[in-house]
Design an enzyme around this catalytic site. Sequence first.
Site, PDB file in Angstrom:
ATOM      1  N   THR A   1      -7.463  -4.037  -7.312  1.00 23.31           N
ATOM      2  CA  THR A   1      -6.031  -4.277  -7.490  1.00 23.31           C
ATOM      3  C   THR A   1      -6.025  -2.468  -6.970  1.00 23.31           C
ATOM      4  O   THR A   1      -5.637  -2.209  -8.267  1.00 23.31           O
ATOM      5  CB  THR A   1      -5.339  -5.003  -7.748  1.00 23.31           C
ATOM      6  OG1 THR A   1      -6.043  -5.682  -8.037  1.00 23.31           O
ATOM      7  CG2 THR A   1      -4.089  -4.740  -6.489  1.00 23.31           C
ATOM      8  N   ALA A   2      -5.359  -1.722  -6.147  1.00 21.54           N
ATOM      9  CA  ALA A   2      -4.823  -0.483  -5.990  1.00 21.54           C
ATOM     10  C   ALA A   2      -5.886   1.208  -6.174  1.00 21.54           C
ATOM     11  O   ALA A   2      -5.125   1.615  -6.134  1.00 21.54           O
ATOM     12  CB  ALA A   2      -3.294  -0.456  -6.979  1.00 21.54           C
ATOM     13  N   ALA A   3      -7.146   0.554  -6.536  1.00 26.11           N
ATOM     14  CA  ALA A   3      -8.040   1.907  -7.111  1.00 26.11           C
ATOM     15  C   ALA A   3      -7.361   2.915  -5.567  1.00 26.11           C
ATOM     16  O   ALA A   3      -7.845   3.479  -5.662  1.00 26.11           O
ATOM     17  CB  ALA A   3      -8.642   0.736  -6.864  1.00 26.11           C
ATOM     18  N   GLY A   4      -8.140   1.906  -4.293  1.00 28.15           N
ATOM     19  CA  GLY A   4      -7.906   2.659  -3.169  1.00 28.15           C
ATOM     20  C   GLY A   4      -6.285   3.920  -3.184  1.00 28.15           C
ATOM     21  O   GLY A   4      -6.144   4.632  -3.256  1.00 28.15           O
ATOM     22  N   ASP A   5      -5.288   3.057  -3.340  1.00 28.47           N
ATOM     23  CA  ASP A   5      -3.979   3.379  -3.137  1.00 28.47           C
ATOM     24  C   ASP A   5      -4.142   4.732  -3.844  1.00 28.47           C
ATOM     25  O   ASP A   5      -3.414   5.316  -4.463  1.00 28.47           O
ATOM     26  CB  ASP A   5      -3.405   2.050  -3.424  1.00 28.47           C
ATOM     27  CG  ASP A   5      -3.039   1.567  -2.292  1.00 28.47           C
ATOM     28  OD1 ASP A   5      -3.450   1.668  -1.273  1.00 28.47           O
ATOM     29  OD2 ASP A   5      -3.073   0.089  -2.294  1.00 28.47           O
TER      30      ASP A   5
ATOM     31  N   GLU B   1      -0.004  -1.229   7.539  1.00 34.22           N
ATOM     32  CA  GLU B   1       0.993  -2.495   6.567  1.00 34.22           C
ATOM     33  C   GLU B   1       2.570  -2.125   7.270  1.00 34.22           C
ATOM     34  O   GLU B   1       3.468  -3.024   6.916  1.00 34.22           O
ATOM     35  CB  GLU B   1       1.270  -2.496   5.335  1.00 34.22           C
ATOM     36  CG  GLU B   1      -0.489  -2.997   4.464  1.00 34.22           C
ATOM     37  CD  GLU B   1      -0.591  -3.253   3.185  1.00 34.22           C
ATOM     38  OE1 GLU B   1      -1.269  -4.488   3.124  1.00 34.22           O
ATOM     39  OE2 GLU B   1       0.838  -2.782   2.524  1.00 34.22           O
TER      40      GLU B   1
ATOM     41  N   SER C   1      -1.526  -1.181 -12.882  1.00 32.16           N
ATOM     42  CA  SER C   1      -2.747   0.191 -13.597  1.00 32.16           C
ATOM     43  C   SER C   1      -2.902   1.684 -13.019  1.00 32.16           C
ATOM     44  O   SER C   1      -3.877   2.269 -13.670  1.00 32.16           O
ATOM     45  CB  SER C   1      -3.573  -0.282 -12.479  1.00 32.16           C
ATOM     46  OG  SER C   1      -4.171  -0.023 -11.238  1.00 32.16           O
TER      47      SER C   1
ATOM     48  N   ASN D   1     -12.116   3.375   3.288  1.00 31.14           N
ATOM     49  CA  ASN D   1     -13.013   2.898   2.823  1.00 31.14           C
ATOM     50  C   ASN D   1     -14.134   1.989   3.726  1.00 31.14           C
ATOM     51  O   ASN D   1     -14.141   2.662   4.867  1.00 31.14           O
ATOM     52  CB  ASN D   1     -13.046   1.502   1.453  1.00 31.14           C
ATOM     53  CG  ASN D   1     -12.495   0.804   2.385  1.00 31.14           C
ATOM     54  OD1 ASN D   1     -12.724   0.406   3.741  1.00 31.14           O
ATOM     55  ND2 ASN D   1     -11.854  -0.309   1.607  1.00 31.14           N
TER      56      ASN D   1
ATOM     57  N   ASN E   1       2.342   1.695  -3.353  1.00 33.42           N
ATOM     58  CA  ASN E   1       1.546   1.959  -4.284  1.00 33.42           C
ATOM     59  C   ASN E   1       1.431   3.135  -4.525  1.00 33.42           C
ATOM     60  O   ASN E   1       0.998   3.609  -5.066  1.00 33.42           O
ATOM     61  CB  ASN E   1       0.068   0.577  -4.281  1.00 33.42           C
ATOM     62  CG  ASN E   1       0.595  -0.328  -4.280  1.00 33.42           C
ATOM     63  OD1 ASN E   1       1.223  -0.831  -5.645  1.00 33.42           O
ATOM     64  ND2 ASN E   1      -0.479  -1.051  -3.680  1.00 33.42           N
TER      65      ASN E   1
ATOM     66  N   LYS F   1       0.674  -1.472   0.145  1.00 33.59           N
ATOM     67  CA  LYS F   1      -0.222  -0.278  -0.056  1.00 33.59           C
ATOM     68  C   LYS F   1       0.841   1.033   0.687  1.00 33.59           C
ATOM     69  O   LYS F   1       0.700   2.455  -0.662  1.00 33.59           O
ATOM     70  CB  LYS F   1      -1.295   0.021   1.138  1.00 33.59           C
ATOM     71  CG  LYS F   1      -2.426  -0.909   1.149  1.00 33.59           C
ATOM     72  CD  LYS F   1      -3.543  -1.086   1.946  1.00 33.59           C
ATOM     73  CE  LYS F   1      -4.119  -2.147   2.421  1.00 33.59           C
ATOM     74  NZ  LYS F   1      -5.298  -0.938   0.405  1.00 33.59           N
TER      75      LYS F   1
END
Length: 312
Positions: free
Chosen positions: A250-254, A141, A293, A186, A44, A41
């Site tokens: 995946t990693a959209a929030g990051d 993390e 992404s 989230n 990212n 996280k």
Amino acid sequence: MDKRILIIGSLNMDIVIEMKRMPLIGETVLGKNLTYVPGGKGANQAYAAGKLGGKVTMLGCVGDDNLGQKLKDNLAKSGTDASYIKNIEGKPTGTAIIYVNDDGDNSIVVISGANESCDVEYLKQNEALFAECDYVMFQMEIPYETIFYGIRRAKELGKTVVLNPAPAPDGLPEDIWGKIDYLTPNETELLKLTGQQEMTMDNIRNGAHVLLEKGVKNVLVTLGDKGVLFVNDREEKLFPARKVTAVDTTAAGDCFNGAFVTGLAEEMSFDEAIVFANTASSLAVTRKGAQSSIPGREELEELSKRKSSAGL
């Protein structure tokens, strides 16, 4: 002039194994594909901030192995200053082993590895970076005591603190809440932090106000395809998500977090920074992977031009 961002957090190599079906206990199956994808996280979010034009430095730890060097090299390609990331002798780089079947279901095993060595002493050794930055961003993390020390030190130095509480802890020390300028959970993380059970918009709004009462200055709840709910003691506003066909979240929030702090560092308004981050995240979900992404600044600017010309 753009302000500086310091991101403190995890670096992992995601090892993705694709297979027709998951093995039963004691069973051996043949996999179809193996992919190494830079993740974690903290990394990212730093990658997103760097790729979107932010002046960002990352603090974190990797092992003394090839995976750690690959993570550092990849992060540097985004424009992030990765030179302060520490190599921990005798520790493996953090990894996430991700098993994915043909239905898209996954099982994940995370090995923290060198991330556990991101300790208070390491932050103290990099005190100068706290003094030089304007924004400090954390996730959950790395060891909690490191995070809490970093938040306290950042506020002592008058910095703006952003905390993405993921994975969500059971709670935070009472003195920490009031030191958070922006909390970005989230909806699932929000409910866990506020002890609520049912995921409704009323509960999400109530949860955001509970966090404000604890002392948090601003709460941004990321709601996936429903957008982002922004709440502080003056206003409450829902920012709708851009409509896209999601391929991999995946990693959209990051991506959102990295883009949001970049917008703030460029002195965008709250609204502008959230729209900027929403747009970046909407692009990220249309492609596979974590850091792979995340869009670049040119993509966002081109999309904005198309929206303007279409009168949107």
